[in-house]
Design a protein around this motif. Sequence first.
Motif, PDB file in Angstrom:
ATOM      1  N   HIS A  19       4.917  -8.638   4.857  1.00 36.07           N
ATOM      2  CA  HIS A  19       4.531  -9.895   4.218  1.00 36.07           C
ATOM      3  C   HIS A  19       4.139  -9.732   2.762  1.00 36.07           C
ATOM      4  N   SER A  20       3.982  -8.495   2.288  1.00 34.72           N
ATOM      5  CA  SER A  20       3.400  -8.252   0.969  1.00 34.72           C
ATOM      6  C   SER A  20       4.233  -8.849  -0.160  1.00 34.72           C
ATOM      7  N   LEU A  21       3.570  -9.509  -1.100  1.00 32.50           N
ATOM      8  CA  LEU A  21       4.224 -10.046  -2.291  1.00 32.50           C
ATOM      9  C   LEU A  21       4.205  -9.051  -3.445  1.00 32.50           C
ATOM     10  N   SER A  22       3.567  -7.900  -3.271  1.00 31.96           N
ATOM     11  CA  SER A  22       3.432  -6.953  -4.377  1.00 31.96           C
ATOM     12  C   SER A  22       4.771  -6.549  -4.984  1.00 31.96           C
ATOM     13  N   PRO A  23       5.826  -6.275  -4.186  1.00 36.00           N
ATOM     14  CA  PRO A  23       7.107  -5.938  -4.813  1.00 36.00           C
ATOM     15  C   PRO A  23       7.620  -7.027  -5.748  1.00 36.00           C
TER      16      PRO A  23
END
Length: 284
Positions: A19-23
């Motif tokens: 779910h991470s938006l960091s990329p």
Amino acid sequence: MTSAEGRRRAAVLGSPIGHSLSPDLHRAAYAELGLRDWSYERFDVDEAALPGFFEGLDPTWAGLSLTMPLKRAVIPLLDGISDTAASVGTVNTVVFSEDGRRTGDNTDIPGMVAALRERGVEKAESAAVLGAGATASSALAALAEICTGPVTAYVRSAARADEMRGWGERLGVDVRTADWAMAAEAFRAPLVIATTPAGTTDALADDVPATPGTLFDVLYEPWPTRLASRWAEAGGPVVGGLDLLVHQAVLQVELMTGCVEAPLAAMRAAGEAALGGRGPDARA
């Protein structure tokens, strides 16, 4: 800033991590900064696998972003941590120097302060924190910089209450605790920081007062939360989880790349696009 010499890698680690938006945020920054040889990935890594992951890193690695459950587990693997990270015993950023040194930092704390200041919250006479996990301790550290009075933490157990008071003592914050059953009383404070998982505060939405102060809800998906929606409807300023995510990522990019100023606007736009246009602006 022009492209760095040779390939440089960074990534976000955690479990789960899909779910991470960091990329999206970091890649947008690299594109804006012209860092064509930089890449940013995500890896599902739990506590047991973390030491092995570190052993496999080569000199192309510039840094790592860390999410749960790794923010404390990583500390024994590092050569040192910043004073900010040490203040809460939590690391969300690792920077690799040219000599191979691994340094841990915490950008959640200054990211919270920056997100609040962006919305005009420079100081608060008092505050309330909903929850008592790792994010709550970071919230207390941020409040140590901007809150001039007491902070009341609403928690579900005596053990959690003890933990929050302990963090307050270490951080120099006057922390008082109250049972979660009284959480609606938090809304009397001029600043409320909700650090609980999705759905936890839904039942409190009907208790939002007619003239609320500022709400900082650290969630970004799903967004807006029921509490944030009701707060905005009542005319209260709302700071969202994407605000926090973007500001802490800006600091990560600066630490990992050495650039003076990461592109906040481009990173926020990338985050909003990744969420399907559902940005954190419940104020609109």
